[in-house]
Design a protein around this motif. Sequence first.
Motif, PDB file in Angstrom:
ATOM      1  N   GLY A   1      -6.837  -0.958   0.733  1.00  0.00           N
ATOM      2  CA  GLY A   1      -6.488  -0.699   1.981  1.00  0.00           C
ATOM      3  C   GLY A   1      -7.574  -1.284   2.866  1.00  0.00           C
ATOM      4  O   GLY A   1      -7.543  -1.187   4.145  1.00  0.00           O
ATOM      5  N   SER A   2      -8.349  -1.998   2.597  1.00  0.00           N
ATOM      6  CA  SER A   2      -9.280  -2.748   3.324  1.00  0.00           C
ATOM      7  C   SER A   2      -8.758  -3.719   4.022  1.00  0.00           C
ATOM      8  O   SER A   2      -9.435  -4.618   5.115  1.00  0.00           O
ATOM      9  N   GLY A   3      -7.760  -4.455   3.752  1.00  0.00           N
ATOM     10  CA  GLY A   3      -7.133  -5.495   4.265  1.00  0.00           C
ATOM     11  C   GLY A   3      -7.213  -6.896   3.791  1.00  0.00           C
ATOM     12  O   GLY A   3      -6.854  -7.872   4.321  1.00  0.00           O
ATOM     13  N   LYS A   4      -7.505  -6.795   2.469  1.00  0.00           N
ATOM     14  CA  LYS A   4      -7.849  -8.206   1.678  1.00  0.00           C
ATOM     15  C   LYS A   4      -6.888  -9.241   1.901  1.00  0.00           C
ATOM     16  O   LYS A   4      -7.097 -10.354   2.189  1.00  0.00           O
ATOM     17  N   SER A   5      -5.660  -8.946   1.421  1.00  0.00           N
ATOM     18  CA  SER A   5      -4.737  -9.516   1.475  1.00  0.00           C
ATOM     19  C   SER A   5      -4.286 -10.293   2.942  1.00  0.00           C
ATOM     20  O   SER A   5      -4.270 -11.368   3.146  1.00  0.00           O
ATOM     21  N   THR A   6      -4.216  -9.153   3.774  1.00  0.00           N
ATOM     22  CA  THR A   6      -3.742  -9.644   5.294  1.00  0.00           C
ATOM     23  C   THR A   6      -4.840 -10.551   5.876  1.00  0.00           C
ATOM     24  O   THR A   6      -4.720 -11.544   6.583  1.00  0.00           O
ATOM     25  N   VAL A   7      -6.123 -10.468   5.661  1.00  0.00           N
ATOM     26  CA  VAL A   7      -7.274 -10.967   6.097  1.00  0.00           C
ATOM     27  C   VAL A   7      -7.550 -12.272   5.528  1.00  0.00           C
ATOM     28  O   VAL A   7      -7.456 -13.280   5.935  1.00  0.00           O
ATOM     29  N   ALA A   8      -7.057 -12.170   4.125  1.00  0.00           N
ATOM     30  CA  ALA A   8      -7.008 -13.769   3.488  1.00  0.00           C
ATOM     31  C   ALA A   8      -6.205 -14.593   4.097  1.00  0.00           C
ATOM     32  O   ALA A   8      -6.421 -15.796   4.288  1.00  0.00           O
TER      33      ALA A   8
ATOM     34  N   LEU B   1     -15.217  -6.548   2.472  1.00  0.00           N
ATOM     35  CA  LEU B   1     -14.695  -5.675   3.477  1.00  0.00           C
ATOM     36  C   LEU B   1     -14.755  -4.204   3.400  1.00  0.00           C
ATOM     37  O   LEU B   1     -14.134  -3.481   2.473  1.00  0.00           O
ATOM     38  N   HIS B   2     -15.610  -3.841   4.305  1.00  0.00           N
ATOM     39  CA  HIS B   2     -15.966  -2.420   4.186  1.00  0.00           C
ATOM     40  C   HIS B   2     -15.361  -1.459   5.377  1.00  0.00           C
ATOM     41  O   HIS B   2     -15.502  -1.712   6.451  1.00  0.00           O
ATOM     42  N   ALA B   3     -14.937  -0.351   5.045  1.00  0.00           N
ATOM     43  CA  ALA B   3     -14.616   0.731   6.049  1.00  0.00           C
ATOM     44  C   ALA B   3     -14.876   2.288   5.497  1.00  0.00           C
ATOM     45  O   ALA B   3     -15.177   2.286   4.266  1.00  0.00           O
ATOM     46  N   ASP B   4     -15.093   3.146   6.193  1.00  0.00           N
ATOM     47  CA  ASP B   4     -15.288   4.409   5.617  1.00  0.00           C
ATOM     48  C   ASP B   4     -14.137   4.820   4.875  1.00  0.00           C
ATOM     49  O   ASP B   4     -13.059   4.456   5.222  1.00  0.00           O
TER      50      ASP B   4
ATOM     51  N   LYS C   1     -23.270  -4.784  -4.431  1.00  0.00           N
ATOM     52  CA  LYS C   1     -24.193  -5.528  -5.160  1.00  0.00           C
ATOM     53  C   LYS C   1     -23.431  -6.828  -5.427  1.00  0.00           C
ATOM     54  O   LYS C   1     -24.287  -7.837  -5.363  1.00  0.00           O
ATOM     55  N   THR C   2     -22.205  -7.114  -5.572  1.00  0.00           N
ATOM     56  CA  THR C   2     -21.602  -8.202  -5.987  1.00  0.00           C
ATOM     57  C   THR C   2     -21.594  -8.794  -4.613  1.00  0.00           C
ATOM     58  O   THR C   2     -21.531 -10.084  -4.877  1.00  0.00           O
ATOM     59  N   ALA C   3     -21.419  -8.476  -3.386  1.00  0.00           N
ATOM     60  CA  ALA C   3     -21.032  -9.445  -2.478  1.00  0.00           C
ATOM     61  C   ALA C   3     -22.292 -10.022  -1.581  1.00  0.00           C
ATOM     62  O   ALA C   3     -23.426  -9.456  -1.802  1.00  0.00           O
ATOM     63  N   ASP C   4     -21.896 -11.198  -1.095  1.00  0.00           N
ATOM     64  CA  ASP C   4     -22.923 -11.926  -0.295  1.00  0.00           C
ATOM     65  C   ASP C   4     -23.023 -11.375   1.203  1.00  0.00           C
ATOM     66  O   ASP C   4     -24.159 -11.453   1.754  1.00  0.00           O
ATOM     67  N   HIS C   5     -21.826 -11.018   1.767  1.00  0.00           N
ATOM     68  CA  HIS C   5     -21.967 -10.475   2.878  1.00  0.00           C
ATOM     69  C   HIS C   5     -20.872  -9.257   2.976  1.00  0.00           C
ATOM     70  O   HIS C   5     -20.060  -9.096   2.097  1.00  0.00           O
ATOM     71  N   GLU C   6     -21.275  -8.584   3.971  1.00  0.00           N
ATOM     72  CA  GLU C   6     -20.585  -7.162   4.137  1.00  0.00           C
ATOM     73  C   GLU C   6     -20.092  -7.245   5.726  1.00  0.00           C
ATOM     74  O   GLU C   6     -20.599  -7.445   6.545  1.00  0.00           O
ATOM     75  N   ILE C   7     -18.642  -7.179   5.782  1.00  0.00           N
ATOM     76  CA  ILE C   7     -18.045  -6.945   7.160  1.00  0.00           C
ATOM     77  C   ILE C   7     -17.239  -5.894   7.352  1.00  0.00           C
ATOM     78  O   ILE C   7     -16.675  -5.143   6.419  1.00  0.00           O
ATOM     79  N   ASP C   8     -17.223  -5.327   8.452  1.00  0.00           N
ATOM     80  CA  ASP C   8     -16.498  -4.052   8.961  1.00  0.00           C
ATOM     81  C   ASP C   8     -15.037  -4.385   8.958  1.00  0.00           C
ATOM     82  O   ASP C   8     -14.841  -4.975   9.972  1.00  0.00           O
TER      83      ASP C   8
ATOM     84  N   GLU D   1      -7.892 -10.006  13.463  1.00  0.00           N
ATOM     85  CA  GLU D   1      -8.503 -10.966  14.041  1.00  0.00           C
ATOM     86  C   GLU D   1     -10.104 -10.897  14.257  1.00  0.00           C
ATOM     87  O   GLU D   1     -10.921 -11.880  14.244  1.00  0.00           O
ATOM     88  N   GLN D   2     -10.522  -9.547  14.781  1.00  0.00           N
ATOM     89  CA  GLN D   2     -11.926  -9.233  14.754  1.00  0.00           C
ATOM     90  C   GLN D   2     -12.540  -9.594  13.370  1.00  0.00           C
ATOM     91  O   GLN D   2     -13.746 -10.165  13.195  1.00  0.00           O
ATOM     92  N   VAL D   3     -11.975  -9.114  12.319  1.00  0.00           N
ATOM     93  CA  VAL D   3     -12.479  -9.314  11.122  1.00  0.00           C
ATOM     94  C   VAL D   3     -12.468 -10.690  10.657  1.00  0.00           C
ATOM     95  O   VAL D   3     -13.784 -11.212  10.077  1.00  0.00           O
ATOM     96  N   VAL D   4     -11.446 -11.637  10.832  1.00  0.00           N
ATOM     97  CA  VAL D   4     -11.421 -12.931  10.611  1.00  0.00           C
ATOM     98  C   VAL D   4     -12.601 -13.845  11.520  1.00  0.00           C
ATOM     99  O   VAL D   4     -13.447 -14.312  10.782  1.00  0.00           O
TER     100      VAL D   4
END
Length: 159
Positions: free
Chosen positions: A8-15, A97-100, A136-143, A149-152
């Motif tokens: 549900g973090s939107g990985k496919s949509t954001v990609a 891609l992080h969210a609560d 631990k795995t990620a180089d960057h964390e994005i809300d 569009e904001q995430v991208v």
Amino acid sequence: MILIGFMGSGKSTVAHSLGERMNLPVIDLDKEVVRMTGMEIPEIFKAEGEAGFRKREQEALVQIGGARCIVATGGGVVTYEPSCKLLENMEVPVVYLHADFETLYARIKNDSNRPLVKSREQVRALYEQRLRIYRKTADHEIDCSASVEQVVSSILRIG
């Protein structure tokens, strides 16, 4: 660039949006596994269990290798040690891609194509179990609770 995150973090949509903006091909790892096996994800889980699916997911990651593209992984890719090691050693940025939990659960609770979504408590346990591994795995964390569009835009700022 590789996108990781919980269901549900939107990985496919954001990609897909990121691929358009960067003029790069997009590979959805779940779709790649379906293409390679000829089976839908729930069928793979039923026939081979989660362990079988994770192995196939890792095989798809190996095939992608260092290709110049945007990769949307499945939410549990980090739970399989060989996949996690592969992600950590790839020479491309891994973005979490992080969210609560509440935001993510609201997005997935009625999706019948998610074999690991059984109860709210079970999903919360998975979320809490994976959180540390994503970070631990990620180089960057994005809300990812913001608009696509904001995430991208946030991802594009990190390079």
